[in-house]
Design an enzyme around this catalytic site. Sequence first.
Site, mmCIF file in Angstrom:
data_model
loop_
_atom_site.group_PDB
_atom_site.id
_atom_site.type_symbol
_atom_site.label_atom_id
_atom_site.label_comp_id
_atom_site.label_asym_id
_atom_site.label_seq_id
_atom_site.Cartn_x
_atom_site.Cartn_y
_atom_site.Cartn_z
ATOM 1 N N SER A 290 0.812 -1.222 0.000
ATOM 2 C CA SER A 290 0.000 0.000 0.000
ATOM 3 C C SER A 290 0.845 1.272 0.000
ATOM 4 O O SER A 290 0.352 2.331 -0.383
ATOM 5 C CB SER A 290 -0.927 0.017 1.218
ATOM 6 N N ASP B 258 -4.366 7.661 8.323
ATOM 7 C CA ASP B 258 -5.481 6.816 8.772
ATOM 8 C C ASP B 258 -5.104 5.800 9.848
ATOM 9 O O ASP B 258 -5.857 4.879 10.094
ATOM 10 C CB ASP B 258 -6.094 6.093 7.568
ATOM 11 N N HIS C 58 -1.315 4.460 7.265
ATOM 12 C CA HIS C 58 -0.643 5.034 6.088
ATOM 13 C C HIS C 58 -0.268 6.500 6.299
ATOM 14 O O HIS C 58 -1.013 7.248 6.939
ATOM 15 C CB HIS C 58 -1.553 4.886 4.871
#
Length: 377
Positions: A35, A339, A342
């Site tokens: 990610s 969040d 991240h």
Amino acid sequence: MWFLKIVVAVVSVGGVAVMGLPPCEFPAIYNFGDSNSDTGGISAAFEPVRAPYGENYFRKPAGRVCDGRLVIDFIAEHLRLPYLSAYLNSIGTNFRNGANFATGGSTIRRQNETIFENGISPFSLDIQIVHFDQFKSRTRDLYNQENSERAKLPKPEEFSKALYTFDIGQNDLAAGFRKLSDEQLRAAIPDIINQFASAVQHLYEQGARAFWVHNTGPIGCLPVATLYIRNPQPGFLDQYGCIRGQNEMAMEFNRQLKDKVNKLRTQLPNAALTYVDVYSAKYGLISNTKNQGFTDPLKICCGYHQNYVNVWCGQKVSINGTQFYGASCAAPSTYINWDGVHYSQAANHHIADRILNGSLSEPPIPITHACYKHPEK
Ligand SMILES: *[C@@H]1O[C@H](CO)[C@@H](O)[C@H](O)[C@H]1NC(C)=O
Ligand SMILES: *[C@@H]1O[C@H](CO)[C@@H](O)[C@H](O)[C@H]1NC(C)=O
Ligand SMILES: *[C@@H]1O[C@H](CO)[C@@H](O)[C@H](O)[C@H]1NC(C)=O
């Protein structure tokens, strides 16, 4: 001391020599990872990333688990290339200047967990490499057919001139923390690193020459890791509130990754391999937030985390008849973390600024010159 000075001098002479050469003009970027660099893969393959993700740059969700751009986006901007389309995205893509095989939750090693348990992606690095092979061979077929697809495909001869970028390993550590003892995880690192090296080797055999390898970040500083900790033992956290043991594991992973990249330099004689110390860029930011204009590094911008209630960014949850929404904070550009897991766009921008000029790389040359093989030390 004279010994140290000589090493430093040789390195900088090498750097200067390379700097005298024209920039590489990479025609494309091929990226592999999780990610940290997924520009829409997992979002296309499964459920789309929801609002308010993307709102501080794209003004809508853009497949990235961030409020805006990722480090890979800043890399693309810096090399004057368009943002990378995700290979797995079936609509609205353009692969003229590369493709992104990264997906959120990816590991280097295939995991034994059911697909998507604990957020693990089915597209581990070996699968990303299979995707790349398929992309490359289908590109060659389609390109030679002179059809309308051509404009959105790379020129076959450009694969060997592209920059191959990697940011993966964090989820191998996260899975290890869940399932293994520290000792078992430590013992697994050589295998993880070897599988990473196999991927690089395979791409080299396919003609790839310039490799830009990010090491893994201080995973123990992710707020998600520290959120549930109450009354830690003295020494469990470091002075910034990060989990010391997890960061030590990440540093061990990085030591072995760096060694392996060194070995690959001799094994792959025509490869230009750059090892990039993203850990230091991230930890440097976390340990010096105030001076960089950021708030407490472990504060989460998007989500609701109070009184033992945790509602993640963009989620709506009803608890005992009360509605909770994981909303964005008012000043996202002052947060390092978006969040809980991240980094924010602001942090990514800061990290990109630290790594692109080569000051945290080995060899110490900027990304614009990462196609040149550095003279032996
Ligand atoms: C998966 O399980 C097999 C057999 O138990 C084991 O050898 C392997 O190391 C495991 N892989 C991972 C990534 O945990
Ligand atoms: C919801 O109700 C349960 C049972 O009364 C209670 O234990 C819990 O703390 C409540 N949760 C919230 C967020 O109010
Ligand atoms: C690279 O950029 C960083 C951040 O802007 C700066 O501190 C550093 O001095 C630069 N290094 C080089 C070699 O230009």
